[in-house]
Design an enzyme around this catalytic site. Sequence first.
Site, PDB file in Angstrom:
ATOM      1  N   ALA A  56      48.022   5.622 -10.850  1.00 37.26           N
ATOM      2  CA  ALA A  56      47.649   6.381 -10.388  1.00 37.26           C
ATOM      3  C   ALA A  56      48.243   7.975  -9.382  1.00 37.26           C
ATOM      4  O   ALA A  56      48.108   8.408  -9.247  1.00 37.26           O
ATOM      5  CB  ALA A  56      46.308   7.038 -10.644  1.00 37.26           C
ATOM      6  N   GLU A  58      51.265   7.595  -8.159  1.00 38.02           N
ATOM      7  CA  GLU A  58      52.826   7.640  -8.645  1.00 38.02           C
ATOM      8  C   GLU A  58      52.612   9.025  -9.825  1.00 38.02           C
ATOM      9  O   GLU A  58      53.194   9.283 -10.096  1.00 38.02           O
ATOM     10  CB  GLU A  58      53.849   6.916  -9.232  1.00 38.02           C
ATOM     11  N   ALA A  80      43.147   4.639 -14.778  1.00 43.58           N
ATOM     12  CA  ALA A  80      42.173   3.747 -14.466  1.00 43.58           C
ATOM     13  C   ALA A  80      42.371   3.624 -13.039  1.00 43.58           C
ATOM     14  O   ALA A  80      42.963   2.638 -13.129  1.00 43.58           O
ATOM     15  CB  ALA A  80      42.023   2.434 -15.586  1.00 43.58           C
ATOM     16  N   ILE A  82      39.884   1.052 -10.863  1.00 46.17           N
ATOM     17  CA  ILE A  82      38.931   0.622 -10.746  1.00 46.17           C
ATOM     18  C   ILE A  82      38.442   0.190  -9.995  1.00 46.17           C
ATOM     19  O   ILE A  82      39.158  -0.200  -8.973  1.00 46.17           O
ATOM     20  CB  ILE A  82      39.414  -0.940 -11.885  1.00 46.17           C
ATOM     21  N   THR A  86      38.260  -3.866  -1.552  1.00 44.40           N
ATOM     22  CA  THR A  86      38.461  -2.888  -0.524  1.00 44.40           C
ATOM     23  C   THR A  86      38.971  -1.723  -0.544  1.00 44.40           C
ATOM     24  O   THR A  86      37.865  -1.745  -1.932  1.00 44.40           O
ATOM     25  CB  THR A  86      40.389  -3.556   0.000  1.00 44.40           C
ATOM     26  N   HIS A  88      41.063   0.375  -0.883  1.00 42.53           N
ATOM     27  CA  HIS A  88      42.320   0.686  -1.760  1.00 42.53           C
ATOM     28  C   HIS A  88      42.020   1.581  -2.643  1.00 42.53           C
ATOM     29  O   HIS A  88      43.047   2.847  -2.969  1.00 42.53           O
ATOM     30  CB  HIS A  88      43.495  -0.148  -2.073  1.00 42.53           C
ATOM     31  N   PHE A 113      42.407  15.550 -16.610  1.00 45.11           N
ATOM     32  CA  PHE A 113      42.610  14.781 -15.381  1.00 45.11           C
ATOM     33  C   PHE A 113      41.929  13.621 -16.433  1.00 45.11           C
ATOM     34  O   PHE A 113      40.839  13.741 -16.432  1.00 45.11           O
ATOM     35  CB  PHE A 113      41.277  15.270 -14.461  1.00 45.11           C
TER      36      PHE A 113
END
Length: 161
Positions: A56, A58, A80, A82, A86, A88, A113
Amino acid sequence: MRTFQGDMIGSGLRFAIIGSRFNELITGKLIQGATDTLARHGVSFTDMDLFWAPGAWEQPVVAKEIALTGKYDAIICLGAVIRGETTHHEYVAGEAAKGLAHIGLEHRVPVAFGILTCDNLEQALMRSGSKAGNKGAEAALAALETANLIKEIHSLEANKD
Ligand code: INI
């Protein structure tokens, strides 16, 4: 009062679909939902081009280059994100959303989107073709409707009425 809305007829329109390889189990289902929906609304398969991004994160840079070609009536972004151990995923989802919104406005092209943001795989599965529908199909419908609405607005401009 005049009312304007995009119709749901897709013949003659060209769509770019960006899919992410990350979480491909899910994104494959979103892509399937989007392409089936476009086809059922009259879009020819030769008018759908699929571009694979790594994740996602990129998607905005890929969407920007696609927008610059000027070849598409809409770009449908499917991914997606998920939740992990962390934070991230928060950066990935946030920047993808911001970047894609910016590209739509900057290049005057609808960018749908269709990037899921989920707590776990089960939620993602629900939203990619089971209990909670298919968000890829929903993104395709939004792209189709917006592309047609923008065509209507452009014809107003052209006719100066
Ligand atoms: N990319 C996703 O599409 N979904 C995720 O859930 C995800 N998480 O959680 O890490 C993810 N990360 C990869 C990211 O999109 C980039 O590809 C990577 O950071 C390299 O730039």
